[in-house]
Design an enzyme around this catalytic site. Structure first.
Site, PDB file in Angstrom:
ATOM      1  CG  HIS A  13      -1.927   1.137   1.168  1.00 15.23           C
ATOM      2  ND1 HIS A  13      -3.198   0.988   0.627  1.00 15.23           N
ATOM      3  CD2 HIS A  13      -1.839   2.429   1.567  1.00 15.23           C
ATOM      4  CE1 HIS A  13      -3.842   2.131   0.704  1.00 15.23           C
ATOM      5  NE2 HIS A  13      -3.036   3.024   1.274  1.00 15.23           N
ATOM      6  CB  CYS A  14       2.151   3.274  -2.677  1.00 11.81           C
ATOM      7  SG  CYS A  14       3.301   4.631  -2.992  1.00 11.81           S
ATOM      8  N   PRO A  15       1.534   5.139   0.254  1.00 12.98           N
ATOM      9  CG  PRO A  15       2.936   6.002   1.902  1.00 12.98           C
ATOM     10  CD  PRO A  15       2.682   4.756   1.110  1.00 12.98           C
TER      11      PRO A  15
END
Length: 380
Positions: free
Chosen positions: A170-172
């Site tokens: 999950h890439c912020p």
């Protein structure tokens, strides 16, 4: 309640109720998740102004240099924004309906105590599914939040609160899960953002040196040009390492999660179980048509639910068999349930050239074909 009349909707919770505060907190969290995206977008907008206006239009004196730099810059800028947009707004793919437990199976799973009864429910639900990976204890991978049997390489994201096919992380910075549906877009985003920064640093270098040595008059453009070079050089260093790491992942057909926890098959753990060789690993992400490789359009192979692996024996009733793998008779045991791969995946196995390097693994994998007892184990 009378027949034909709908039940009245429950009244909303009062303003001070815990449920109301929980809803406000979730909305605030969703807004905070967009802060990194807004930060990147603001940096991008400022870099456009600094490069186009302050450097090209106001500082450069050579007309030919202006035209070349502006044309090349806008090409990199367009590809960067396009791939970034696709990475952010492409919804992650979730497991199809066939992986969800039926209503009766869910009731059985909730009603029965943990033990052989629940094992039998999961065993029956996964009987005809193309899954070959297991948990550390040998159990079928099951998500008790989504109520589904997890496909291979699928994981539950705690931020999105759903199972994501071939989840990488999950890439912020994109406020999205990077998985099967947008992994190609994420790679192109890294590639084009790196090229964008390198181009800016290369063309801005001579003017940065001139301002640094007072070779040009001290104007408003000085700050923008000098800070633009520092920002481009800094981002280039970080992006080059990240892009190189993901190129290595593609070449090995791994995800970030699989690097930290190697996939576990029914006979053993194998960190290279999904690797089919460099060429086929590359095609699995970018597709067969090379004209789409450099464009942020979806061209990945497969459906995200099933993946070919060098460790899985094909169904002996199938016509084609990969070179280097011997078919087994119906009476012989298989390393995994003899389930055919999806049509979109099985054609990756028809080329016999890349199987020479994995034939030894397939032969060695025939040892330890015992079927461990399936137990319930929740795995994120």
């Amino acid at each position: 309640m009378r027949c034909g009349k709908m039940a009245a909707a429950p009244p909303p919770p009062p303003a001070g109720a815990p449920g109301a505060w929980g809803g406000v907190r979730r909305r605030c969290q969703r807004l905070l998740y967009w802060v990194p995206v807004l930060f990147i977008s603001s940096i991008l907008c400022w870099s456009y102004y600094a490069y186009v206006t302050q450097l090209c239009l106001l500082t450069m004196t050579n007309i030919g240099e202006k035209v070349v730099c502006l044309v090349a810059y806008h090409i990199f800028f367009m590809l960067f924004v396009w791939s970034y947009w696709k990475t952010i707004f492409t919804l992650p793919m979730n497991p199809s309906k066939e992986f969800h437990l039926s209503y009766s199976d869910k009731e059985s799973l909730e009603r029965e105590p943990r033990g052989e009864s629940q094992q039998e429910v999961l065993r029956r639900a996964a009987k005809d599914l193309p899954i070959y990976t297991r948990t550390m204890s040998g159990a079928i991978r099951y998500c008790d939040r989504c109520h589904l049997v997890k496909p291979d390489r699928c994981h539950h994201c705690s931020v999105c609160d759903k199972c994501i096919l071939k989840m990488d992380h999950h890439c912020p910075w994109v406020n999205n899960c990077v998985g099967f549906s947008n992994y190609k877009f994420f790679l192109l985003f890294l590639a084009y953002s790196l090229l964008y920064c390198l181009f800016i640093a290369a063309t801005d270098l001579q003017y940065f040196i001139k301002f640094w040595t007072n070779g040009l008059p001290d104007t408003q453009a000085k700050f923008h040009i000098m800070f633009l070079f520092f920002a481009a050089a800094m981002f280039s260093v970080s992006l080059s390492s990240l892009f190189g790491y993901h190129c290595w992942l593609v070449s090995k057909n791994k995800s970030t999660l699989e690097v930290f926890r190697a996939p576990i098959f029914r006979h053993r753990t194998d960190k290279n179980g999904f690797s089919l060789g460099f060429s086929k690993n590359l095609r699995q992400v970018f597709g067969d048509e090379k004209k789409y490789w450099l464009l942020p359009v979806f061209s990945s192979l497969g459906d995200g639910c099933s993946f070919p692996t060098c460790l899985v024996n094909q169904d002996p009733e199938q016509a084609s068999t990969p070179g280097g793998l011997n078919t087994t008779s119906k009476n012989e045991n298989h390393l995994f349930p003899a389930k055919p791969l999806r049509d979109s995946q099985s054609h990756l196995l028809t080329d016999t050239s890349s199987w020479s390097e994995t034939s030894v693994k397939a032969e060695n994998g025939k040892v330890g074909m015992s079927n461990p007892a399936l137990t319930m184990e929740n795995e994120t």
